[in-house]
Design a protein around this motif. Structure first.
Motif, PDB file in Angstrom:
ATOM      1  N   TRP A  37       0.747  -1.164  -0.058  1.00 58.18           N
ATOM      2  CA  TRP A  37      -0.038  -0.101  -0.033  1.00 58.18           C
ATOM      3  C   TRP A  37       0.944   1.330  -0.025  1.00 58.18           C
ATOM      4  O   TRP A  37       1.758   1.537   0.942  1.00 58.18           O
ATOM      5  CB  TRP A  37      -0.815   0.262   1.324  1.00 58.18           C
ATOM      6  CG  TRP A  37      -1.771  -1.135   1.186  1.00 58.18           C
ATOM      7  CD1 TRP A  37      -1.650  -2.276   1.954  1.00 58.18           C
ATOM      8  CD2 TRP A  37      -3.040  -1.056   0.702  1.00 58.18           C
ATOM      9  NE1 TRP A  37      -2.718  -2.972   2.129  1.00 58.18           N
ATOM     10  CE2 TRP A  37      -3.678  -2.344   1.214  1.00 58.18           C
ATOM     11  CE3 TRP A  37      -3.809  -0.340  -0.132  1.00 58.18           C
ATOM     12  CZ2 TRP A  37      -4.957  -2.706   0.711  1.00 58.18           C
ATOM     13  CZ3 TRP A  37      -4.960  -0.896  -0.624  1.00 58.18           C
ATOM     14  CH2 TRP A  37      -5.641  -2.057  -0.074  1.00 58.18           C
ATOM     15  N   LYS A  88       3.441   7.002   6.893  1.00 62.14           N
ATOM     16  CA  LYS A  88       3.448   5.835   7.864  1.00 62.14           C
ATOM     17  C   LYS A  88       2.140   5.905   8.720  1.00 62.14           C
ATOM     18  O   LYS A  88       1.408   4.999   9.021  1.00 62.14           O
ATOM     19  CB  LYS A  88       4.671   5.914   8.888  1.00 62.14           C
ATOM     20  CG  LYS A  88       4.508   5.010  10.039  1.00 62.14           C
ATOM     21  CD  LYS A  88       5.805   5.062  10.790  1.00 62.14           C
ATOM     22  CE  LYS A  88       5.939   4.101  12.175  1.00 62.14           C
ATOM     23  NZ  LYS A  88       6.908   4.387  12.987  1.00 62.14           N
ATOM     24  N   LEU A  90      -1.000   6.918   7.660  1.00 60.04           N
ATOM     25  CA  LEU A  90      -1.886   6.432   6.943  1.00 60.04           C
ATOM     26  C   LEU A  90      -1.741   4.721   6.986  1.00 60.04           C
ATOM     27  O   LEU A  90      -2.623   4.247   6.360  1.00 60.04           O
ATOM     28  CB  LEU A  90      -1.684   7.067   5.334  1.00 60.04           C
ATOM     29  CG  LEU A  90      -1.827   8.549   5.310  1.00 60.04           C
ATOM     30  CD1 LEU A  90      -1.966   8.749   3.842  1.00 60.04           C
ATOM     31  CD2 LEU A  90      -3.460   8.956   5.971  1.00 60.04           C
ATOM     32  N   GLY A  91      -0.835   4.303   7.261  1.00 61.09           N
ATOM     33  CA  GLY A  91      -0.745   2.799   7.211  1.00 61.09           C
ATOM     34  C   GLY A  91       0.071   2.067   6.027  1.00 61.09           C
ATOM     35  O   GLY A  91      -0.105   1.100   5.572  1.00 61.09           O
ATOM     36  N   LEU A  92       0.476   2.989   5.455  1.00 62.40           N
ATOM     37  CA  LEU A  92       1.275   2.641   4.117  1.00 62.40           C
ATOM     38  C   LEU A  92       2.638   1.790   4.439  1.00 62.40           C
ATOM     39  O   LEU A  92       3.068   1.936   5.389  1.00 62.40           O
ATOM     40  CB  LEU A  92       1.625   3.893   3.171  1.00 62.40           C
ATOM     41  CG  LEU A  92       0.799   4.946   2.808  1.00 62.40           C
ATOM     42  CD1 LEU A  92       1.175   5.793   1.868  1.00 62.40           C
ATOM     43  CD2 LEU A  92      -0.801   4.210   2.253  1.00 62.40           C
ATOM     44  N   ARG A 424      -7.673  10.120   5.133  1.00 62.59           N
ATOM     45  CA  ARG A 424      -8.035   9.218   6.313  1.00 62.59           C
ATOM     46  C   ARG A 424      -8.891   7.927   5.876  1.00 62.59           C
ATOM     47  O   ARG A 424      -9.109   7.081   6.378  1.00 62.59           O
ATOM     48  CB  ARG A 424      -8.909  10.125   7.362  1.00 62.59           C
ATOM     49  CG  ARG A 424      -7.969  11.051   8.240  1.00 62.59           C
ATOM     50  CD  ARG A 424      -8.555  11.835   9.056  1.00 62.59           C
ATOM     51  NE  ARG A 424      -7.693  12.758  10.095  1.00 62.59           N
ATOM     52  CZ  ARG A 424      -7.372  14.070   9.537  1.00 62.59           C
ATOM     53  NH1 ARG A 424      -7.649  14.340   8.245  1.00 62.59           N
ATOM     54  NH2 ARG A 424      -6.594  14.542  10.195  1.00 62.59           N
ATOM     55  N   ALA A 427      -6.748   5.464   4.559  1.00 64.25           N
ATOM     56  CA  ALA A 427      -6.117   4.454   5.894  1.00 64.25           C
ATOM     57  C   ALA A 427      -7.164   3.621   6.349  1.00 64.25           C
ATOM     58  O   ALA A 427      -6.629   2.409   6.649  1.00 64.25           O
ATOM     59  CB  ALA A 427      -5.545   5.694   6.677  1.00 64.25           C
ATOM     60  N   SER A 428      -8.376   4.059   6.011  1.00 67.95           N
ATOM     61  CA  SER A 428      -9.357   2.942   6.656  1.00 67.95           C
ATOM     62  C   SER A 428      -9.581   1.866   5.578  1.00 67.95           C
ATOM     63  O   SER A 428      -9.977   0.468   5.943  1.00 67.95           O
ATOM     64  CB  SER A 428     -10.803   3.861   7.084  1.00 67.95           C
ATOM     65  OG  SER A 428     -11.399   4.061   5.705  1.00 67.95           O
ATOM     66  N   ILE A 430      -7.123   0.382   3.822  1.00 68.06           N
ATOM     67  CA  ILE A 430      -6.007  -0.426   4.206  1.00 68.06           C
ATOM     68  C   ILE A 430      -6.402  -0.885   5.318  1.00 68.06           C
ATOM     69  O   ILE A 430      -5.902  -2.368   5.448  1.00 68.06           O
ATOM     70  CB  ILE A 430      -4.829   0.684   4.252  1.00 68.06           C
ATOM     71  CG1 ILE A 430      -4.474   1.164   2.819  1.00 68.06           C
ATOM     72  CG2 ILE A 430      -3.709  -0.365   4.751  1.00 68.06           C
ATOM     73  CD1 ILE A 430      -3.436   2.363   2.895  1.00 68.06           C
ATOM     74  N   ARG A 431      -6.709  -0.538   6.573  1.00 71.57           N
ATOM     75  CA  ARG A 431      -6.877  -1.099   7.835  1.00 71.57           C
ATOM     76  C   ARG A 431      -7.919  -2.262   7.684  1.00 71.57           C
ATOM     77  O   ARG A 431      -7.720  -3.429   8.192  1.00 71.57           O
ATOM     78  CB  ARG A 431      -7.296  -0.147   8.887  1.00 71.57           C
ATOM     79  CG  ARG A 431      -6.376   0.583   9.274  1.00 71.57           C
ATOM     80  CD  ARG A 431      -6.971   1.307  10.762  1.00 71.57           C
ATOM     81  NE  ARG A 431      -8.119   2.131  10.764  1.00 71.57           N
ATOM     82  CZ  ARG A 431      -8.225   3.218  10.158  1.00 71.57           C
ATOM     83  NH1 ARG A 431      -7.316   3.835  10.242  1.00 71.57           N
ATOM     84  NH2 ARG A 431      -9.238   3.732  10.168  1.00 71.57           N
TER      85      ARG A 431
END
Length: 434
Positions: A37, A88, A90-92, A424, A427-428, A430-431
């Motif tokens: 991601w 980071k 954002l969860g990438l 955001r 990010a959601s 990805i989560r």
């Protein structure tokens, strides 16, 4: 709007169908282990102050077709750690960016150890934030000296590029995770398809700009990839890809080196459509280059609708992006499937994005793109990444700073970064898929 000269701007005016509503998110499918991601950026568009490049010269000429110069960019030359921290958050787990040839080799054969040191620090910081660095060696721009001697039209251009790639890899290779010699290696073929649609006024201004650059540098051979004759540079770019691949693979480092392509969906309409011919012209021999490399990067923004007469204009009432082309995230599914037919190399989505001032449309774009990706994977196509263009609102070539592709807003005075709701939302997404 004036015709642009890069993938996002050259696609302005592409056909549109009906306006697309936000896609309702389906239950999230878990992505396989190792799925990447990410977000992407280029050196020239974000770093700022790239004064030794061909683009800097062209942007600042009185005769320029650029709406404004790149100037300080997003000051990512100094603020790269802020960008990595956002990625980071954002969860990438990867970040795609460029190293700038014009900074590293500002004069022929003279390589800056200080700049190479800088990029080592950038790569180390990227890894320290848990992001795999995906490096582009040339994202359209070249050193001014290279453009002055004919750019990619020069017979020895491939050798000079390979020399740069070898030097940069010797200094940086042990920190690189993946790489491509070029961003959108077939961009000149896309430009060729749309160049005929340019107004006489734009063509004249473009010609005057290149002539002014030649006068300013006392170099009648001055040539820049975004404005060059595609037929004069294609063979040299293919040669450069092959030689750069070998130079980069020589190491140090043991990482995949691929080809990223501008992969807009080409769709036939009506009897006698010439879509097959248009598609052939868009890709030329570049699928062969893909098959001689380690992976293909799919970079998709819209579709081309083609009838018997060629490219179709957008119909009235179509929803268009800020870049002027059709809002059509479904194109991503088309191009992933095209890549799966054309090659057995690993497929990565290395760019997918939208220019818009309405962030709700970016959120809808992300949802629709994710749905296309998941449909392809459900059908058995292995896709290894989804990388959004772009992390930041940055310099969009001839269109300046007016087109906003970013997940993050950048204040043009303070350079302060501010996440948009779409960041955001990404990010959601990805989560939910981890």
């Amino acid at each position: 709007m004036a015709e642009g000269t890069t993938r996002r701007t050259v696609l302005a005016g592409i056909a549109a169908a009906t306006a697309i509503r936000p896609v309702m998110a389906a239950p999230a499918a878990k992505m396989p282990k190792g799925f990447l991601w990410g977000a992407a950026i280029s050196a020239h568009q974000s770093e700022g102050g790239n004064t030794a490049s061909d683009s800097w010269l062209l942007e600042n000429l009185p005769e320029t077709v650029y709406k404004e110069p790149s100037g300080d960019g997003c000051d990512s030359l100094n603020r790269y750690a802020q960008d990595f921290a956002i990625a980071k958050a954002l969860g990438l787990n990867c970040y795609r960016f460029g190293i700038e040839w014009a900074r590293i080799e500002p004069e022929p054969g003279r390589f800056s150890l200080a700049v190479l040191d800088h990029y080592r620090r950038v790569l180390a910081a990227c890894r320290a934030h848990g992001l795999m660095p995906i490096v582009t060696y040339s994202h359209f721009t070249v050193p001014r000296w290279f453009a002055m001697r004919g750019g990619w039209e020069a017979a020895d251009s491939a050798d000079l590029f390979a020399r740069f790639c070898e030097t940069a890899t010797r200094a940086l290779g042990d920190q690189i995770g993946m790489a491509s010699p070029f961003n959108e290696a077939n961009i000149h073929l896309l430009a060729k398809l749309w160049r005929g649609a340019a107004t006489p006024e734009y063509r004249a201004k473009r010609t005057a700009m290149i002539a002014a650059a030649a006068r300013a540098t006392n170099s009648p051979a001055f040539s820049s990839i975004l404005f060059a004759d595609p037929d004069r540079i294609d063979a040299h770019l293919l040669d450069a890809q092959a030689k750069a691949y070998q130079a980069i693979k020589a190491g140090p480092g043991d990482f995949p080196v691929g080809v990223t392509l501008t992969t807009q969906a080409v769709e036939p309409f009506g009897e006698g459509s010439v879509a097959a011919r248009i598609e052939g012209e868009l890709y030329g021999s570049w699928w062969d280059a893909v098959n001689a490399s380690d992976f293909v990067g799919v970079q998709t923004y819209t579709r081309m609708r083609v009838d018997a007469n060629g490219l179709m204009p957008p119909p009235q009432g179509a929803e268009l992006t800020a870049a002027g082309y059709e809002y059509y995230p479904q194109a991503l599914g088309h191009t992933i499937r095209l890549a799966a037919r054309k090659t057995n190399k690993p497929i990565y989505v290395t760019e997918s994005g939208i220019g818009t001032d309405d962030d709700s449309r970016r959120i809808a774009w992300l949802d629709a793109s994710m749905a296309e990706l998941e449909r392809c994977m459900a059908d058995g196509i292995k896709v290894h990444s989804y990388i959004y263009w772009s992390l930041l609102d940055n310099f969009e070539w001839t269109q300046g700073y007016g087109q906003r592709f970013g997940l993050v807003d950048v204040d043009r005075t303070s350079f302060a970064r501010k996440m948009k709701p779409s960041a955001r939302h990404f990010a959601s997404l990805i989560r939910a898929r981890r």
